[in-house]
Design a protein around this motif. Structure first.
Motif, PDB file in Angstrom:
ATOM      1  N   GLU A 243     -10.366   9.392   5.129  1.00 38.71           N
ATOM      2  CA  GLU A 243     -11.502   9.011   4.275  1.00 38.71           C
ATOM      3  C   GLU A 243     -11.168   9.186   2.799  1.00 38.71           C
ATOM      4  OE1 GLU A 243     -14.876  11.248   5.475  1.00 38.71           O
ATOM      5  OE2 GLU A 243     -15.020  10.315   7.463  1.00 38.71           O
ATOM      6  N   ARG A 244     -10.498  10.275   2.462  1.00 42.48           N
ATOM      7  CA  ARG A 244     -10.134  10.506   1.060  1.00 42.48           C
ATOM      8  C   ARG A 244      -9.150   9.460   0.573  1.00 42.48           C
ATOM      9  NH1 ARG A 244      -7.935  16.376   0.937  1.00 42.48           N
ATOM     10  NH2 ARG A 244      -7.578  15.858  -1.268  1.00 42.48           N
ATOM     11  N   CYS A 245      -8.179   9.104   1.419  1.00 42.69           N
ATOM     12  CA  CYS A 245      -7.207   8.075   1.038  1.00 42.69           C
ATOM     13  C   CYS A 245      -7.883   6.713   0.878  1.00 42.69           C
ATOM     14  CB  CYS A 245      -6.101   7.982   2.087  1.00 42.69           C
ATOM     15  SG  CYS A 245      -4.991   9.408   2.137  1.00 42.69           S
ATOM     16  N   ALA A 246      -8.797   6.398   1.794  1.00 39.69           N
ATOM     17  CA  ALA A 246      -9.495   5.116   1.742  1.00 39.69           C
ATOM     18  C   ALA A 246     -10.356   5.002   0.492  1.00 39.69           C
ATOM     19  CB  ALA A 246     -10.354   4.943   2.985  1.00 39.69           C
ATOM     20  N   SER A 247     -10.896   6.129   0.018  1.00 39.91           N
ATOM     21  CA  SER A 247     -11.713   6.083  -1.190  1.00 39.91           C
ATOM     22  C   SER A 247     -10.875   5.735  -2.420  1.00 39.91           C
ATOM     23  CB  SER A 247     -12.397   7.439  -1.407  1.00 39.91           C
ATOM     24  OG  SER A 247     -11.460   8.443  -1.755  1.00 39.91           O
ATOM     25  N   ILE A 248      -9.556   5.919  -2.332  1.00 36.10           N
ATOM     26  CA  ILE A 248      -8.658   5.625  -3.454  1.00 36.10           C
ATOM     27  C   ILE A 248      -8.004   4.261  -3.299  1.00 36.10           C
ATOM     28  CG2 ILE A 248      -6.591   6.401  -4.698  1.00 36.10           C
ATOM     29  CD1 ILE A 248      -7.252   9.250  -3.634  1.00 36.10           C
ATOM     30  N   ARG A 249      -7.529   3.957  -2.064  1.00 35.75           N
ATOM     31  CA  ARG A 249      -6.781   2.713  -1.838  1.00 35.75           C
ATOM     32  C   ARG A 249      -7.490   1.725  -0.922  1.00 35.75           C
ATOM     33  NH1 ARG A 249      -1.710   1.590  -2.883  1.00 35.75           N
ATOM     34  NH2 ARG A 249      -1.611   0.407  -0.943  1.00 35.75           N
ATOM     35  N   GLY A 250      -8.663   2.049  -0.448  1.00 36.33           N
ATOM     36  CA  GLY A 250      -9.367   1.130   0.433  1.00 36.33           C
ATOM     37  C   GLY A 250      -8.741   1.075   1.813  1.00 36.33           C
ATOM     38  N   GLU A 251      -8.724  -0.120   2.413  1.00 35.12           N
ATOM     39  CA  GLU A 251      -8.237  -0.274   3.784  1.00 35.12           C
ATOM     40  C   GLU A 251      -6.724  -0.412   3.867  1.00 35.12           C
ATOM     41  OE1 GLU A 251     -10.284  -3.539   5.491  1.00 35.12           O
ATOM     42  OE2 GLU A 251     -12.245  -2.553   5.470  1.00 35.12           O
ATOM     43  N   ALA A 252      -6.046  -0.236   2.772  1.00 32.26           N
ATOM     44  CA  ALA A 252      -4.586  -0.420   2.750  1.00 32.26           C
ATOM     45  C   ALA A 252      -3.829   0.837   3.150  1.00 32.26           C
ATOM     46  CB  ALA A 252      -4.140  -0.862   1.357  1.00 32.26           C
ATOM     47  N   VAL A 253      -4.513   1.812   3.753  1.00 37.00           N
ATOM     48  CA  VAL A 253      -3.881   3.062   4.165  1.00 37.00           C
ATOM     49  C   VAL A 253      -4.053   3.246   5.664  1.00 37.00           C
ATOM     50  CG1 VAL A 253      -3.926   5.571   3.975  1.00 37.00           C
ATOM     51  CG2 VAL A 253      -4.216   4.171   1.935  1.00 37.00           C
ATOM     52  N   MET A 254      -2.956   3.593   6.341  1.00 37.77           N
ATOM     53  CA  MET A 254      -2.973   3.858   7.776  1.00 37.77           C
ATOM     54  C   MET A 254      -2.282   5.183   8.050  1.00 37.77           C
ATOM     55  SD  MET A 254      -1.735   0.050   8.983  1.00 37.77           S
ATOM     56  CE  MET A 254      -0.484   0.032   7.674  1.00 37.77           C
ATOM     57  N   LEU A 255      -2.683   5.857   9.131  1.00 44.20           N
ATOM     58  CA  LEU A 255      -2.045   7.085   9.575  1.00 44.20           C
ATOM     59  C   LEU A 255      -1.332   6.797  10.888  1.00 44.20           C
ATOM     60  CD1 LEU A 255      -4.846   9.738   8.890  1.00 44.20           C
ATOM     61  CD2 LEU A 255      -3.075   8.886   7.334  1.00 44.20           C
ATOM     62  N   ALA A 256      -0.038   7.080  10.931  1.00 44.84           N
ATOM     63  CA  ALA A 256       0.762   6.756  12.108  1.00 44.84           C
ATOM     64  C   ALA A 256       0.399   7.657  13.285  1.00 44.84           C
ATOM     65  CB  ALA A 256       2.244   6.900  11.784  1.00 44.84           C
ATOM     66  N   TYR A 257       0.607   7.114  14.483  1.00 47.59           N
ATOM     67  CA  TYR A 257       0.482   7.899  15.706  1.00 47.59           C
ATOM     68  C   TYR A 257       1.575   7.457  16.667  1.00 47.59           C
ATOM     69  CZ  TYR A 257      -2.030   3.653  17.152  1.00 47.59           C
ATOM     70  OH  TYR A 257      -2.381   2.349  17.405  1.00 47.59           O
ATOM     71  N   ASP A 258       1.930   8.321  17.592  1.00 44.44           N
ATOM     72  CA  ASP A 258       2.995   8.007  18.534  1.00 44.44           C
ATOM     73  C   ASP A 258       2.609   6.805  19.393  1.00 44.44           C
ATOM     74  OD1 ASP A 258       3.959  10.342  17.483  1.00 44.44           O
ATOM     75  OD2 ASP A 258       4.563  11.205  19.405  1.00 44.44           O
ATOM     76  N   GLY A 259       3.522   5.849  19.496  1.00 42.50           N
ATOM     77  CA  GLY A 259       3.269   4.637  20.250  1.00 42.50           C
ATOM     78  C   GLY A 259       2.648   3.519  19.442  1.00 42.50           C
ATOM     79  N   MET A 260       2.436   3.752  18.161  1.00 39.53           N
ATOM     80  CA  MET A 260       1.803   2.753  17.298  1.00 39.53           C
ATOM     81  C   MET A 260       2.708   1.531  17.132  1.00 39.53           C
ATOM     82  SD  MET A 260       0.544   3.372  13.373  1.00 39.53           S
ATOM     83  CE  MET A 260      -0.518   2.247  12.495  1.00 39.53           C
ATOM     84  N   GLU A 261       2.096   0.339  17.123  1.00 39.49           N
ATOM     85  CA  GLU A 261       2.801  -0.912  16.828  1.00 39.49           C
ATOM     86  C   GLU A 261       2.088  -1.598  15.672  1.00 39.49           C
ATOM     87  OE1 GLU A 261       3.203  -3.442  20.191  1.00 39.49           O
ATOM     88  OE2 GLU A 261       4.456  -2.047  21.315  1.00 39.49           O
ATOM     89  N   LEU A 262       2.871  -2.057  14.719  1.00 40.44           N
ATOM     90  CA  LEU A 262       2.302  -2.686  13.530  1.00 40.44           C
ATOM     91  C   LEU A 262       2.990  -4.024  13.304  1.00 40.44           C
ATOM     92  CD1 LEU A 262       0.500  -2.514  10.975  1.00 40.44           C
ATOM     93  CD2 LEU A 262       2.420  -1.351   9.841  1.00 40.44           C
ATOM     94  N   GLU A 263       2.232  -5.103  13.365  1.00 42.14           N
ATOM     95  CA  GLU A 263       2.782  -6.445  13.134  1.00 42.14           C
ATOM     96  C   GLU A 263       2.950  -6.685  11.638  1.00 42.14           C
ATOM     97  OE1 GLU A 263       2.723  -9.614  15.220  1.00 42.14           O
ATOM     98  OE2 GLU A 263       1.931  -8.837  17.114  1.00 42.14           O
ATOM     99  N   LEU A 264       4.052  -7.335  11.276  1.00 44.44           N
ATOM    100  CA  LEU A 264       4.311  -7.656   9.876  1.00 44.44           C
ATOM    101  C   LEU A 264       4.241  -9.174   9.692  1.00 44.44           C
ATOM    102  CD1 LEU A 264       7.288  -5.243   9.177  1.00 44.44           C
ATOM    103  CD2 LEU A 264       4.926  -4.981   8.446  1.00 44.44           C
TER     104      LEU A 264
END
Length: 264
Positions: A243-264
């Protein structure tokens, strides 16, 4: 083109559901593998990714939470070869070739010796080439460019051992910066000043909200941020940090988790 997170944890004590840092870029069925924390091979295999598809293996620095899974990674490559051939000596076993680009080649060589110990000879079907990391361009083939800069997480010894590196990867018109472990944002300035589409940033030694504010103040052109190599701040209260990160950068912040897949 995808980013796969095999492990998102920094070098803390063991945590439920989290493994030490490891991730890969997948492009055209090939894996460009970065760091090898424990259980990385298991995570990839259980998600139906063949670790024999690794083209290059890059280790940011020689700390256990970044290379503790090397032994099992190489061993899994051998095991999958044997399983494919159903242990039939008459079946031709394909040769697996991977290049490991690491700050301390001796560590990979010792790992290879440990794997070969029971056989008393190298495995002809697993060819592991080893190259010492040097600043600048590391590889440019199959449509992927990887370069690195030295950072200040580890001060090199007089003989040059013990260096620590950050990476910039370019593929399909995208630029990815991967911090490795760094002393601060200044370590990444040569890459961040030129901008990137995705920044993989460690939080094991830093506060994620403070980093977001610093990047905003410096007006860095960072597309999205994926925080990983999680430290105590995120482990203590992930939702509050998000929430604190989103208040600064909006939706452009993600927190990684094991097994995560991110399409580019």
């Amino acid at each position: 083109m995808k980013i796969h997170i095999w492990g998102c944890l920094s070098g803390t004590e063991p945590m439920p559901g989290k493994h030490h840092t490891s991730w890969a870029l997948e492009k055209d069925g090939i894996l460009w593998w970065f760091d090898a924390g424990e259980n990385c091979a298991r995570m990839a295999h259980l998600q139906h990714y063949d670790v024999r598809k690794i083209k290059k293996l890059f280790i940011s620095h020689s700390h256990g939470d970044h290379l503790g899974g090397l032994y099992n990674l190489f061993l899994t490559m051998r095991k999958l070869n044997s399983l494919d051939c159903n242990y039939d000596p008459a079946v031709r076993i394909p040769t697996v070739e991977v290049e490991a680009i690491v700050p301390d080649p001796e560590i990979v060589e010792m790992t290879k010796k440990l794997i070969y110990f029971l056989d008393e000879k190298p495995d002809p079907f697993l060819q592991i080439a080893v190259r010492k990391t040097q600043e600048g361009l590391l590889t440019d083939n199959d449509g992927v460019t990887v370069e690195c800069i030295r950072n200040n997480h580890i001060q090199p010894k007089p003989d040059g051992r013990g260096c620590s590196y950050s990476f910039r990867i370019k593929a399909e018109g995208k630029t990815i910066v991967a911090s490795g472990d760094v002393r601060g944002t200044a370590d990444l300035a040569p890459f961040l000043e030129e901008g990137c589409d995705l920044l993989l940033m460690e939080t094991g030694h830093h506060s994620a909200p403070k980093l977001c504010q610093e990047w905003k103040d410096k007006n860095y052109k960072i597309g999205k941020v994926l925080f990983m190599h999680h430290g105590r701040e995120i482990l203590r209260d992930q939702s509050e940090v998000a929430e604190r990160c989103a208040s600064i950068r909006g939706e452009a912040v993600m927190l990684a988790y094991d097994g995560m897949e991110l399409e580019l």
